[in-house]
Structure formats: structure tokens, C-alpha cells
Scaffold this motif. Structure first.
Motif, mmCIF file in Angstrom:
data_model
loop_
_atom_site.group_PDB
_atom_site.id
_atom_site.type_symbol
_atom_site.label_atom_id
_atom_site.label_comp_id
_atom_site.label_asym_id
_atom_site.label_seq_id
_atom_site.Cartn_x
_atom_site.Cartn_y
_atom_site.Cartn_z
ATOM 1 N N VAL A 1 0.845 -1.186 0.000
ATOM 2 C CA VAL A 1 0.000 0.000 0.000
ATOM 3 C C VAL A 1 0.877 1.230 0.000
ATOM 4 O O VAL A 1 1.365 1.664 1.038
ATOM 5 C CB VAL A 1 -0.942 0.026 1.232
ATOM 6 N N THR A 2 1.087 1.782 -1.185
ATOM 7 C CA THR A 2 1.817 3.032 -1.288
ATOM 8 C C THR A 2 0.857 4.206 -1.360
ATOM 9 O O THR A 2 1.099 5.266 -0.815
ATOM 10 C CB THR A 2 2.709 3.017 -2.543
ATOM 11 N N THR A 3 -0.266 3.999 -2.027
ATOM 12 C CA THR A 3 -1.283 5.035 -2.146
ATOM 13 C C THR A 3 -2.550 4.548 -1.483
ATOM 14 O O THR A 3 -3.249 3.718 -2.031
ATOM 15 C CB THR A 3 -1.575 5.353 -3.621
ATOM 16 N N GLU B 1 -6.401 4.127 -0.077
ATOM 17 C CA GLU B 1 -7.653 4.394 -0.757
ATOM 18 C C GLU B 1 -8.103 5.822 -0.481
ATOM 19 O O GLU B 1 -8.122 6.291 0.651
ATOM 20 C CB GLU B 1 -8.722 3.403 -0.291
ATOM 21 N N SER C 1 -2.356 11.626 -5.507
ATOM 22 C CA SER C 1 -0.975 12.016 -5.760
ATOM 23 C C SER C 1 -0.980 13.482 -6.145
ATOM 24 O O SER C 1 -2.001 14.152 -6.122
ATOM 25 C CB SER C 1 -0.409 11.165 -6.900
ATOM 26 N N VAL D 1 2.573 4.200 -9.844
ATOM 27 C CA VAL D 1 2.386 4.302 -8.397
ATOM 28 C C VAL D 1 2.342 5.763 -7.977
ATOM 29 O O VAL D 1 1.496 6.187 -7.182
ATOM 30 C CB VAL D 1 3.506 3.555 -7.648
ATOM 31 N N GLY E 1 -0.891 7.322 -8.472
ATOM 32 C CA GLY E 1 -2.012 6.798 -7.701
ATOM 33 C C GLY E 1 -2.828 5.755 -8.439
ATOM 34 O O GLY E 1 -3.899 5.364 -7.977
ATOM 35 N N GLU F 1 -0.544 0.537 -6.573
ATOM 36 C CA GLU F 1 0.060 0.522 -5.249
ATOM 37 C C GLU F 1 1.259 -0.420 -5.301
ATOM 38 O O GLU F 1 1.319 -1.314 -6.143
ATOM 39 C CB GLU F 1 -0.941 0.037 -4.197
ATOM 40 N N TYR G 1 3.397 -5.037 -7.315
ATOM 41 C CA TYR G 1 2.437 -3.988 -7.633
ATOM 42 C C TYR G 1 1.038 -4.586 -7.698
ATOM 43 O O TYR G 1 0.855 -5.748 -8.058
ATOM 44 C CB TYR G 1 2.776 -3.335 -8.978
ATOM 45 N N ARG H 1 -3.297 -3.069 -8.404
ATOM 46 C CA ARG H 1 -4.111 -1.923 -8.772
ATOM 47 C C ARG H 1 -4.535 -1.146 -7.537
ATOM 48 O O ARG H 1 -4.853 -1.714 -6.495
ATOM 49 C CB ARG H 1 -5.359 -2.363 -9.543
ATOM 50 N N SER H 2 -4.536 0.157 -7.652
ATOM 51 C CA SER H 2 -4.928 1.013 -6.538
ATOM 52 C C SER H 2 -6.391 0.814 -6.192
ATOM 53 O O SER H 2 -7.232 0.570 -7.063
ATOM 54 C CB SER H 2 -4.685 2.485 -6.906
ATOM 55 N N ARG H 3 -6.703 0.930 -4.916
ATOM 56 C CA ARG H 3 -8.084 0.828 -4.466
ATOM 57 C C ARG H 3 -8.843 2.140 -4.674
ATOM 58 O O ARG H 3 -10.058 2.179 -4.576
ATOM 59 C CB ARG H 3 -8.117 0.433 -2.987
#
Length: 228
Positions: free
Chosen positions: A7-9, A11, A15, A69, A72, A75, A95, A97-99
Motif C-alpha cells: 500500500v503506497t497510495t 484508498e 498524488s 504508483v 495513484g 500501489e 504492484y 491496482r490502486s483501491r
């Protein structure tokens, strides 16, 4: 080595790029291909795996994946190492997909806000059965627009991202995710009715559609046959 959650970004986080700039990154064919590889996996994808699927070098893949990433759209995190201690090597970066969501409307529109209001009205009036009936009719109308198409293709075109698993057709994405977070019972029952109407309108068995919620996916799944 303990696992670092991918989790980099978080929910809902943003960015430094606005939605239009972030989505514009996908205009690049390599970046778009890498994003689709990660999104279609439904889980963690390593740089090497993504690079091979997209037909590019691992270094180039890493550059573009990290850019996604930053925007955003993906992740990142690190996969748990099988070996521990000296000589185990560096943890592999992965990696998914972002939530969060990105959307663009020119000029700006806010349909989710109105949909949320309407969902509240349905709940206040106790009109859940009427809402399900309306959703079923909507599914039948949708079927007329896709006459002769297999249900998998129709669901794919509508953003559900269908995939097969264990004899069932599961749906990786919920097109109504925001509303489902606010009104899960109402939205999921309407979604089920819509899918049942779609199946019936396509000449298929509406009973194939059933509620089978799974974290991070649509609450509806379709069995191969009504007996599955």
C-alpha cells in the motif's frame, strides 16, 4: 524479513497529479500494457512478471510501474521472502491496482452525488423491491443493446472485469463501488437484479447470477449452470 503491505497510495488518497493528468499517463502503450497486466491479475505482480507479459525489459517495466504508483493508479509493496537471514537477498517489489478511483468528465459532472441521494430516498421510502424491479428492467434493456453477445463480453464492456474460477464467472470490479460502500444491501441487491435481467434478456438463465461477495470484488458471481 517481514512482509510490507503493498500500500503506497491509500484508498481515497491523491498524488500530486489531478485525474486528467494521471489518466493521461495511460496513453503511453507500454505503460497502458503494464497497468492492464497488473489490473487483470487481481493481486500482486512482480516487475519481472509484468515485464514479461508486456514484452519489455525489467528495467523499463520498473520505471513505468513506479510512475503509475506515483500517479495513484497502482500501489506497491514487497513480497514476503521464502528464505530469511543472510543471503536471502532483497525482497521483491510487487504492484497491484490502486483501491482508489480516477475519473474525468469535461465539463465536470457529479453523478455519484445524485445517485447517493436517490439511494437514500429508496431506503427512506422502503422501496427496495421497486428498485430491484427497476434494476431488472434495466438489465433487460441492456441485453437488447447487446443482442447475440455472450454475457461475459457484455459484463466486460460494462466494467465488471469478468474472469473464470472454479467453474464460476467472477467479477473482479464493481462498477458501483462508491455507492456499494454507502448502501451495500441496496446496491448489491440492485446489482444482482440487474445481472439477472441481463441474463434473462440474453436468453440465458437468470438463476446463474447469485450474491457471493468477496473482498475487493463485485458481490455478484455467475455459475456455469443453475445447478453449480
Amino acid at each position: 524479513m517481514t512482509e510490507t503491505p503493498p500500500v503506497t497510495t491509500p484508498e481515497g488518497a491523491r498524488s500530486g497529479l489531478d485525474d486528467l493528468d494521471a489518466l493521461a499517463l495511460l496513453h503511453d502503450p507500454v505503460r497502458r500494457s503494464l497497468y492492464e497486466v497488473v489490473a487483470a491479475s487481481g493481486g500482486d505482480v512482480g516487475r519481472g512478471e509484468a515485464a514479461e507479459a508486456a514484452g519489455v525489459s525489467r528495467t523499463l517495466a520498473g520505471h513505468h510501474l513506479d510512475r503509475l504508483v506515483e500517479a495513484g493508479l497502482l500501489e506497491s509493496g514487497f513480497r514476503r521472502q521464502e528464505r530469511k537471514g543472510p543471503g536471502s537477498g532483497r525482497p521483491a517489489k510487487v504492484y497491484r491496482r490502486s483501491r482508489g478511483e480516477r475519473s474525468v468528465s469535461l465539463p465536470p459532472r457529479d453523478y455519484p452525488a445524485l445517485a447517493s441521494v436517490l439511494a437514500d430516498v429508496v431506503e427512506e421510502l422502503g422501496a427496495e423491491e421497486q428498485a430491484e424491479a427497476a434494476a431488472r428492467r434495466a438489465g433487460e434493456r441492456l441485453a437488447r443493446a447487446y443482442a447475440g453477445e455472450p454475457v461475459e463480453r457484455v459484463l466486460g464492456a460494462r466494467g465488471y472485469e469478468p474472469y473464470e474460477e472454479g467453474g464460476a464467472l467472477r467479477l473482479r470490479n464493481c462498477p458501483f463501488h462508491v455507492l456499494a460502500e454507502e448502501q451495500p444491501l441496496l446496491v448489491c441487491s440492485m446489482n444482482l437484479a440487474l445481472c439477472q435481467g441481463l441474463l434473462g434478456g440474453l436468453g440465458d438463465d437468470p438463476g446463474r447470477a447469485r450474491l457471493d461477495p468477496r473482498p475487493g470484488e463485485c458481490c455478484v458471481a455467475l455459475s456455469k449452470t443453475n445447478e453449480d
